[in-house]
Enzyme design. Sequence first.
Site, PDB file in Angstrom:
ATOM      1  CB  SER A  10       2.397  15.178  -7.742  1.00  0.00           C
ATOM      2  OG  SER A  10       3.530  15.918  -8.170  1.00  0.00           O
ATOM      3  CB  CYS A  73       5.038  11.834 -11.947  1.00  0.00           C
ATOM      4  SG  CYS A  73       5.535  11.889 -10.235  1.00  0.00           S
ATOM      5  CG  ASN A  74      11.323  11.474 -13.296  1.00  0.00           C
ATOM      6  OD1 ASN A  74      12.083  10.857 -14.031  1.00  0.00           O
ATOM      7  ND2 ASN A  74      10.870  12.672 -13.617  1.00  0.00           N
ATOM      8  CB  CYS A 183      11.832  16.037 -10.390  1.00  0.00           C
ATOM      9  SG  CYS A 183      10.251  16.769  -9.883  1.00  0.00           S
ATOM     10  CG  HIS A 185       7.287  19.750 -10.277  1.00  0.00           C
ATOM     11  ND1 HIS A 185       6.699  18.518 -10.306  1.00  0.00           N
ATOM     12  CD2 HIS A 185       6.352  20.614  -9.787  1.00  0.00           C
ATOM     13  CE1 HIS A 185       5.458  18.610  -9.845  1.00  0.00           C
ATOM     14  NE2 HIS A 185       5.226  19.879  -9.521  1.00  0.00           N
TER      15      HIS A 185
HETATM   16  N1  DGL Z   1       6.914  15.856 -10.883  1.00  0.00           N
HETATM   17  C1  DGL Z   1       7.128  14.723 -10.104  1.00  0.00           C
HETATM   18  C2  DGL Z   1       8.387  13.957 -10.451  1.00  0.00           C
HETATM   19  O1  DGL Z   1       8.754  13.904 -11.566  1.00  0.00           O
HETATM   20  C3  DGL Z   1       6.779  14.760  -8.649  1.00  0.00           C
HETATM   21  C4  DGL Z   1       7.168  15.923  -7.810  1.00  0.00           C
HETATM   22  C5  DGL Z   1       6.589  15.780  -6.417  1.00  0.00           C
HETATM   23  O2  DGL Z   1       5.353  15.805  -6.291  1.00  0.00           O
HETATM   24  O3  DGL Z   1       7.372  15.615  -5.465  1.00  0.00           O
HETATM   25  O4  DGL Z   1       9.035  13.362  -9.664  1.00  0.00           O
END
Ligand code: DGL
Length: 263
Positions: A10, A73-74, A183, A185
Amino acid sequence: MSANILVFDSGVGGLSILSEIKQTLPNESYYYLFDNARLPYGELEEQQLIRGCINIIGNAVSQVDADIVVVACNSASTLILPSLRAKLSIPIVGVVPAIKPAAEMTKNKHIGLLATPGTVVRSYTHDLIQRFATDCEVQCFGSSELVLLAEAKMAQEYVDQQLIEKILQPIKQSQIDTLVLGCTHFPILREELQACLGEGFTLLDSAAAIAARVKVLLQQQPSNARPMESMAYFTTRDISIGLKRTLADYGFSVIEQLTSSIE
Ligand code: DGL
């Protein structure tokens, strides 16, 4: 000779995965697709998330002639992998929370999962806990604020450490010794998270496992006689000057416009 690797998230989170893959496979071509118009994914309704991801990943795969897709992305991987695999004939690697290694690593059998609000409620996540961590106490924490703080850091903006302290308070006060960063991020904020929690917490993510998996899958593929290309990224919305600078530091030189609409 290089393979075209498409990494998707994302926002900036997938860069934590891309860096690890690039360290393992330095001579491939990398394409990074951000669906930043719809971030944060952890707040998106599930059907909307699935439809949008399938659509934009499918289009980007054709646009860059990808050999492999990494759904870094999880929040997306815990939902879209079956539909994406049904649509595409190339290998697809997803990222899911590192519950299994955490269960093997914890000393006191208390694990935490820090992920997005979407990931912590997914049945995929609870199945992982059931399968691999039945002998552990597992506490889940969902946060989209941390996603936005990671975005701020990569945009070279101020990161509010006090806000991080506040978000992590329940984790700090728990018995947890091993915290899964579920996540992509969150490894971007690893230093800030560790500074807040202290050395008593082991932080775990899935990046090394994903890089190893990509390597194995590419070894099984016939290699393509393509010249090495520069790294390129695609966005679904404009990005800040600060983030452009960070991407240049990562080695990205080309910005592409995704040629499809989202819905
Ligand atoms: N980086 C993403 C994850 O691993 C998504 C973060 C998001 O957009 O809420 O979940």
